[in-house]
Scaffold this active site. Structure first.
Site, PDB file in Angstrom:
ATOM      1  N   ARG A   1     -44.277 -35.253  71.841  1.00 39.90           N
ATOM      2  CA  ARG A   1     -42.943 -34.787  72.221  1.00 39.90           C
ATOM      3  C   ARG A   1     -42.810 -34.858  73.731  1.00 39.90           C
ATOM      4  O   ARG A   1     -43.702 -34.447  74.460  1.00 39.90           O
ATOM      5  CB  ARG A   1     -42.738 -33.352  71.750  1.00 39.90           C
ATOM      6  CG  ARG A   1     -41.400 -32.789  72.200  1.00 39.90           C
ATOM      7  CD  ARG A   1     -41.170 -31.402  71.669  1.00 39.90           C
ATOM      8  NE  ARG A   1     -40.892 -31.393  70.250  1.00 39.90           N
ATOM      9  CZ  ARG A   1     -40.965 -30.297  69.494  1.00 39.90           C
ATOM     10  NH1 ARG A   1     -41.354 -29.156  70.020  1.00 39.90           N
ATOM     11  NH2 ARG A   1     -40.686 -30.362  68.219  1.00 39.90           N
TER      12      ARG A   1
ATOM     13  N   TYR B   1     -37.709 -22.147  62.353  1.00 36.17           N
ATOM     14  CA  TYR B   1     -37.258 -21.959  63.745  1.00 36.17           C
ATOM     15  C   TYR B   1     -36.273 -23.042  64.202  1.00 36.17           C
ATOM     16  O   TYR B   1     -35.212 -22.748  64.764  1.00 36.17           O
ATOM     17  CB  TYR B   1     -38.507 -21.960  64.636  1.00 36.17           C
ATOM     18  CG  TYR B   1     -38.264 -21.834  66.120  1.00 36.17           C
ATOM     19  CD1 TYR B   1     -37.811 -20.642  66.671  1.00 36.17           C
ATOM     20  CD2 TYR B   1     -38.517 -22.912  66.976  1.00 36.17           C
ATOM     21  CE1 TYR B   1     -37.602 -20.523  68.040  1.00 36.17           C
ATOM     22  CE2 TYR B   1     -38.317 -22.799  68.351  1.00 36.17           C
ATOM     23  CZ  TYR B   1     -37.866 -21.603  68.873  1.00 36.17           C
ATOM     24  OH  TYR B   1     -37.665 -21.487  70.221  1.00 36.17           O
TER      25      TYR B   1
ATOM     26  N   ARG C   1     -47.473 -33.646  74.921  1.00 35.00           N
ATOM     27  CA  ARG C   1     -46.412 -32.678  75.200  1.00 35.00           C
ATOM     28  C   ARG C   1     -46.012 -32.787  76.671  1.00 35.00           C
ATOM     29  O   ARG C   1     -46.762 -33.330  77.495  1.00 35.00           O
ATOM     30  CB  ARG C   1     -46.920 -31.233  75.007  1.00 35.00           C
ATOM     31  CG  ARG C   1     -47.216 -30.800  73.598  1.00 35.00           C
ATOM     32  CD  ARG C   1     -45.955 -30.690  72.759  1.00 35.00           C
ATOM     33  NE  ARG C   1     -46.275 -30.184  71.428  1.00 35.00           N
ATOM     34  CZ  ARG C   1     -46.726 -30.930  70.424  1.00 35.00           C
ATOM     35  NH1 ARG C   1     -46.919 -32.208  70.577  1.00 35.00           N
ATOM     36  NH2 ARG C   1     -46.973 -30.386  69.246  1.00 35.00           N
TER      37      ARG C   1
ATOM     38  N   ASN D   1     -41.095 -26.748  75.890  1.00 34.11           N
ATOM     39  CA  ASN D   1     -42.210 -25.870  76.316  1.00 34.11           C
ATOM     40  C   ASN D   1     -42.137 -25.342  77.740  1.00 34.11           C
ATOM     41  O   ASN D   1     -42.362 -26.083  78.692  1.00 34.11           O
ATOM     42  CB  ASN D   1     -43.542 -26.623  76.231  1.00 34.11           C
ATOM     43  CG  ASN D   1     -43.901 -26.927  74.808  1.00 34.11           C
ATOM     44  OD1 ASN D   1     -43.905 -26.044  73.970  1.00 34.11           O
ATOM     45  ND2 ASN D   1     -44.173 -28.191  74.536  1.00 34.11           N
TER      46      ASN D   1
ATOM     47  N   GLU E   1     -48.671 -16.710  72.053  1.00 31.74           N
ATOM     48  CA  GLU E   1     -48.765 -17.537  73.254  1.00 31.74           C
ATOM     49  C   GLU E   1     -48.717 -19.030  72.912  1.00 31.74           C
ATOM     50  O   GLU E   1     -49.100 -19.451  71.835  1.00 31.74           O
ATOM     51  CB  GLU E   1     -50.041 -17.217  74.051  1.00 31.74           C
ATOM     52  CG  GLU E   1     -51.360 -17.524  73.368  1.00 31.74           C
ATOM     53  CD  GLU E   1     -51.794 -16.450  72.379  1.00 31.74           C
ATOM     54  OE1 GLU E   1     -50.970 -15.591  72.018  1.00 31.74           O
ATOM     55  OE2 GLU E   1     -52.965 -16.494  71.946  1.00 31.74           O
TER      56      GLU E   1
HETATM   57  P1  NAD Z   1     -39.872 -14.252  74.433  1.00 35.07           P
HETATM   58  O1  NAD Z   1     -40.337 -13.963  73.042  1.00 35.07           O
HETATM   59  O2  NAD Z   1     -40.772 -13.915  75.552  1.00 35.07           O
HETATM   60  O3  NAD Z   1     -38.470 -13.541  74.691  1.00 35.07           O
HETATM   61  C1  NAD Z   1     -37.508 -13.315  73.696  1.00 35.07           C
HETATM   62  C2  NAD Z   1     -37.089 -11.856  73.785  1.00 35.07           C
HETATM   63  O4  NAD Z   1     -36.056 -11.603  72.835  1.00 35.07           O
HETATM   64  C3  NAD Z   1     -38.239 -10.898  73.433  1.00 35.07           C
HETATM   65  O5  NAD Z   1     -38.503 -10.027  74.517  1.00 35.07           O
HETATM   66  C4  NAD Z   1     -37.724 -10.156  72.221  1.00 35.07           C
HETATM   67  O6  NAD Z   1     -38.121  -8.776  72.189  1.00 35.07           O
HETATM   68  C5  NAD Z   1     -36.217 -10.290  72.384  1.00 35.07           C
HETATM   69  N1  NAD Z   1     -35.522 -10.079  71.114  1.00 35.07           N
HETATM   70  C6  NAD Z   1     -35.878 -10.561  69.895  1.00 35.07           C
HETATM   71  N2  NAD Z   1     -35.024 -10.096  68.965  1.00 35.07           N
HETATM   72  C7  NAD Z   1     -34.114  -9.320  69.606  1.00 35.07           C
HETATM   73  C8  NAD Z   1     -33.010  -8.551  69.174  1.00 35.07           C
HETATM   74  N3  NAD Z   1     -32.671  -8.504  67.890  1.00 35.07           N
HETATM   75  N4  NAD Z   1     -32.306  -7.851  70.106  1.00 35.07           N
HETATM   76  C9  NAD Z   1     -32.661  -7.888  71.420  1.00 35.07           C
HETATM   77  N5  NAD Z   1     -33.703  -8.592  71.874  1.00 35.07           N
HETATM   78  C10 NAD Z   1     -34.431  -9.298  70.985  1.00 35.07           C
HETATM   79  O7  NAD Z   1     -39.467 -15.793  74.453  1.00 35.07           O
HETATM   80  P2  NAD Z   1     -39.160 -16.763  75.681  1.00 35.07           P
HETATM   81  O8  NAD Z   1     -40.272 -17.708  75.782  1.00 35.07           O
HETATM   82  O9  NAD Z   1     -38.750 -15.987  76.864  1.00 35.07           O
HETATM   83  O10 NAD Z   1     -37.919 -17.561  75.087  1.00 35.07           O
HETATM   84  C11 NAD Z   1     -36.563 -17.228  75.393  1.00 35.07           C
HETATM   85  C12 NAD Z   1     -35.634 -18.140  74.601  1.00 35.07           C
HETATM   86  O11 NAD Z   1     -35.907 -19.494  74.906  1.00 35.07           O
HETATM   87  C13 NAD Z   1     -35.752 -17.993  73.096  1.00 35.07           C
HETATM   88  O12 NAD Z   1     -34.477 -18.093  72.517  1.00 35.07           O
HETATM   89  C14 NAD Z   1     -36.578 -19.192  72.698  1.00 35.07           C
HETATM   90  O13 NAD Z   1     -36.329 -19.586  71.374  1.00 35.07           O
HETATM   91  C15 NAD Z   1     -36.124 -20.220  73.704  1.00 35.07           C
HETATM   92  N6  NAD Z   1     -37.159 -21.259  73.924  1.00 35.07           N
HETATM   93  C16 NAD Z   1     -38.300 -20.943  74.567  1.00 35.07           C
HETATM   94  C17 NAD Z   1     -39.254 -21.924  74.763  1.00 35.07           C
HETATM   95  C18 NAD Z   1     -40.552 -21.636  75.482  1.00 35.07           C
HETATM   96  O14 NAD Z   1     -41.341 -22.548  75.667  1.00 35.07           O
HETATM   97  N7  NAD Z   1     -40.810 -20.420  75.915  1.00 35.07           N
HETATM   98  C19 NAD Z   1     -39.052 -23.230  74.272  1.00 35.07           C
HETATM   99  C20 NAD Z   1     -37.865 -23.509  73.606  1.00 35.07           C
HETATM  100  C21 NAD Z   1     -36.917 -22.510  73.445  1.00 35.07           C
END
Ligand code: NAD
Length: 330
Positions: free
Chosen positions: A289, A152, A225, A181, A194
């Site tokens: 972190r 990742y 965290r 986070n 989750e």
């Molecule tokens: P999430 O999994 O709830 O949302 C991501 C969405 O992307 C999902 O609904 C999924 O169906 C969609 N998706 C995946 N592949 C896809 C594709 N090929 N085409 C279209 N849609 C697609 O995650 P989140 O927590 O809302 O995170 C959003 C972004 O923030 C992500 O890029 C994640 O890596 C980044 N991020 C989140 C956190 C956190 O704590 N939630 C921390 C660091 C980074």
């Protein structure tokens, strides 16, 4: 790059942060919002009926072209991801998000969009700098020399670099934030993807309602965290998009707690006290972190500031409603 009056696209809009961001962009005066996700619409965490909601697989270049048509600004949040349990066991799946990032950058460049926001992660930081639970908060420069979270984190770091070079070589105005986070209502709280605040909330509430006053904690509970409430996250995304911040920047809370302290907080909110069973072989991620917010303070005069206790109370109240209504995994 302005949100007010712009036609914007949220990729990953059916997910946790994307769903909140659609609402935030309307609140900030976007002329229209196109919301795209790979999941069927009835599985989206939130659906804003004003938006142009579309189901597309953005790993495919044709879908990326369709998504950016007529768009001024892209918010690229789509990724296959989850908490530590998910990312430690699904490294290839996590890395395949590089297809989405590559195709969205290419399509955005070709369509001549004005701005492109990319959601990176604190998982890009060098693992050697996160071995101690009492760590110094991570500064942006600590991503190099590169030793990110396997799978990742490597994908995120590579995609950050792509954003940089698309800006330098092709003039696409990219902005990158490293989320630390994020938690809050309307997120994943069960099913395996989750993250800690939702998992702890669910376990404490399950114990309260079942009367079985025990909780399983991943790791020894001493890992530290910081957790950012989702409203701070969407505020930061909007501000960073509109800013001149060209390098990847931390977007996270600097209120650091141990996992044990997070459990204390959840117990106090739920009004229970539980026996703690530590699962030492469970995925627990790095030992410590936290986000260093010097740079975001310098550029924006702002940093995420919603207190963890306040955000956890809102999150737990939402999870409890879902639980009592018998809502299954979304
Ligand atoms: P999430 O999994 O709830 O949302 C991501 C969405 O992307 C999902 O609904 C999924 O169906 C969609 N998706 C995946 N592949 C896809 C594709 N090929 N085409 C279209 N849609 C697609 O995650 P989140 O927590 O809302 O995170 C959003 C972004 O923030 C992500 O890029 C994640 O890596 C980044 N991020 C989140 C956190 C956190 O704590 N939630 C921390 C660091 C980074």
């Amino acid at each position: 790059m302005q949100i007010r009056g712009a036609h914007v696209l949220v990729c990953g809009a059916g997910g946790f942060i994307g769903g909140h961001l659609v609402n935030k962009l309307y609140a900030d005066g976007a002329a229209s919002v196109r919301a795209v996700d790979i999941k069927p619409i009835d599985e989206w965490y939130q659906k804003n009926s004003s938006a142009d909601n579309r189901v597309l697989d953005l790993k495919k270049i044709e879908a990326s072209h369709e998504a950016v048509e007529g768009i001024d600004g892209v918010f690229q949040l789509a990724a296959d991801m989850g908490g530590m349990g998910f990312i430690e066991h699904n490294k290839a799946l996590c890395m395949l998000s590089v297809l989405t990032n590559t195709h969205m950058l290419l399509a955005a460049r070709e369509a001549g969009v004005k701005g492109f926001f990319y959601s990176s992660s604190a998982c890009v930081y060098n693992g050697d700098k996160q071995k101690d639970a009492n760590l110094t908060p991570l500064k942006e420069e600590d991503a190099y020399p590169a030793l990110p979270e396997d799978g990742y984190g490597w994908e995120k770091l590579f995609s950050e670099r792509m954003c940089r070079h698309f800006r330098e070589d092709f003039g696409l105005e990219t902005r990158v934030a490293r989320f630390h986070n994020v938690y809050g209502p309307q997120g994943t709280w069960t099913g395996g993807r989750e993250k800690a605040p939702a998992a702890v909330s669910r376990k404490v509430l399950e114990a309260k309602h079942s009367g079985k006053h025990e909780i399983e904690i991943w790791g020894d509970g001493h890992q530290t965290r910081s957790f950012m409430y989702v409203d701070d996250c969407t505020q930061g995304v909007a501000s960073i998009y509109e800013s001149d911040i060209l390098e990847p920047i931390n977007l996270g809370s600097s209120e650091m707690v141990t996992i044990n302290q997070l459990v204390d907080m959840a117990e106090e909110i739920a009004g229970v006290k539980l026996k703690r069973n530590y699962k030492l072989d469970a995925p627990k991620g790095v030992n410590g972190r936290n986000s260093d917010n010097t740079l975001i303070q310098k550029y924006l005069g702002w940093e995420p500031s919603i207190r963890l206790r306040d955000g956890m109370a809102k999150t737990m109240s939402w999870i409890e409603e879902q639980m009592l209504a018998g809502v299954a995994v979304k």
